[in-house]
Enzyme design. Structure first.
Site, PDB file in Angstrom:
ATOM      1  N   TRP A   7       0.809  -1.225   0.000  1.00 36.38           N
ATOM      2  CA  TRP A   7       0.000   0.000   0.000  1.00 36.38           C
ATOM      3  C   TRP A   7       0.840   1.273   0.000  1.00 36.38           C
ATOM      4  CZ3 TRP A   7      -4.340  -1.120   4.174  1.00 36.38           C
ATOM      5  CH2 TRP A   7      -5.057  -2.249   3.769  1.00 36.38           C
ATOM      6  N   GLU A 157      11.614  -6.268  -8.893  1.00 39.96           N
ATOM      7  CA  GLU A 157      10.846  -5.074  -9.248  1.00 39.96           C
ATOM      8  C   GLU A 157      11.735  -4.118 -10.035  1.00 39.96           C
ATOM      9  OE1 GLU A 157       7.269  -4.504  -6.474  1.00 39.96           O
ATOM     10  OE2 GLU A 157       8.963  -3.473  -5.592  1.00 39.96           O
ATOM     11  N   SER A 193       3.831  -2.261 -11.892  1.00 47.91           N
ATOM     12  CA  SER A 193       2.655  -2.038 -12.731  1.00 47.91           C
ATOM     13  C   SER A 193       1.883  -3.326 -13.048  1.00 47.91           C
ATOM     14  CB  SER A 193       3.031  -1.295 -14.013  1.00 47.91           C
ATOM     15  OG  SER A 193       3.550  -0.009 -13.711  1.00 47.91           O
ATOM     16  N   GLY A 214       1.519  -2.697  -6.259  1.00 43.48           N
ATOM     17  CA  GLY A 214       1.381  -1.402  -5.609  1.00 43.48           C
ATOM     18  C   GLY A 214       0.014  -0.798  -5.895  1.00 43.48           C
ATOM     19  N   GLY A 215      -0.032   0.112  -6.852  1.00 48.85           N
ATOM     20  CA  GLY A 215      -1.245   0.882  -7.143  1.00 48.85           C
ATOM     21  C   GLY A 215      -2.512   0.049  -7.261  1.00 48.85           C
TER      22      GLY A 215
HETATM   23  P1  PGA Z   1       3.149  -0.557  -8.743  1.00 52.23           P
HETATM   24  O1  PGA Z   1       4.157  -0.733  -7.494  1.00 52.23           O
HETATM   25  O2  PGA Z   1       2.370  -1.836  -8.840  1.00 52.23           O
HETATM   26  O3  PGA Z   1       2.294   0.623  -8.386  1.00 52.23           O
HETATM   27  O4  PGA Z   1       4.001  -0.332  -9.946  1.00 52.23           O
HETATM   28  C1  PGA Z   1       4.796  -1.958  -7.219  1.00 52.23           C
HETATM   29  C2  PGA Z   1       5.679  -1.797  -6.003  1.00 52.23           C
HETATM   30  O5  PGA Z   1       6.324  -0.758  -5.872  1.00 52.23           O
HETATM   31  O6  PGA Z   1       5.761  -2.711  -5.148  1.00 52.23           O
END
Ligand code: PGA
Length: 232
Positions: A7, A157, A193, A214-215
């Protein structure tokens, strides 16, 4: 398969509790481990709401000392006391903005594992490193400080894919994951992403064992959709 929702600095205690109530009631697939990683201040609410479910609660960071004069830091023992199951360590935002190094990532990881937490340790190259052909060197260096452990998971990542909407192609993810797995025998998550519409293809790669999201983890519907895509 493990799907973890990072988050970041979103959702205070009341939003976190509401999200976890909705997630508890959502239709999550069998055979997929699901965890959420709220900010420190929201961990207690998340643990409370998710108690008795299969959904785990992870922190986003953890200090290596048991306690001490480390303003702004939180120890593994403190997280355990709250009922937290694990922690992310070495996220690229910590490396980029808060001076995290391979050495501190190693110390945090080791201490968290020793205290009985599960750990998602993050690695990945920046865009400049990829363009300079240094991806493999960077990954090798970042992974070299980690020791395999049954409670350790690595998240690959690529920094250029985080929050940018630029997902790694399934082949880029597969190649990086295969490299990581040749260096350390632990599950490897992909992060950067991940969305409901690209999750199935990424999770379909043989060396991809799940996702750090993340998002798209901030909304119950899209997070649950990613969990479902991971099963297929
Ligand atoms: P994102 O972030 O899915 O928003 O690209 C992934 C993360 O930083 O763990």
């Amino acid at each position: 398969m493990l799907i973890a929702g990072n988050w970041k600095m979103f959702k205070g205690p009341s939003d976190a509790a509401a999200f976890c109530r909705d997630l508890r009631d959502a239709d999550l697939p069998d055979g997929v481990d699901v965890v959420v990683c709220p900010p420190y201040v929201s961990l207690a609410d998340a643990v409370q709401v998710l108690a008795g479910t299969e959904i785990g609660v992870f922190a986003q960071n953890c200090h290596w000392a048991e306690d001490g004069a480390f303003t702004g830091e939180v120890s593994a023992g403190m997280l355990r006391e709250l009922g937290v199951y694990g922690t992310i360590v070495g996220h690229s935002e910590r490396r980029q903005y808060f001076g995290e190094t391979d050495e501190t990532v190693a110390k945090r990881t080791e201490a968290a594992l020793a205290a009985g937490l599960h750990v998602i340790a993050c690695v990945g190259e920046t865009e400049a490193e990829r363009e300079a052909g240094e991806t493999e060197t960077v990954i090798r260096r970042q992974v070299s400080v980690l020791d395999a452990d049954e409670s350790l998971v690595v998240a690959y990542e690529p920094v250029w894919a985080i929050g940018t909407g630029k997902t790694a192609t399934p082949q880029i993810a597969q190649d990086a994951h295969a490299l990581i797995k040749s260096l350390i025998d632990v599950p490897v998550l992909y992060g950067g992403s991940v969305k409901p519409d690209n999750a199935a293809e990424l999770m379909g790669q043989p060396a991809v064992d799940g996702a750090l999201v993340g998002g798209a983890s901030l909304d119950v519907e899209s997070f649950a959709a990613i969990c479902t895509a991971a099963r297929t």
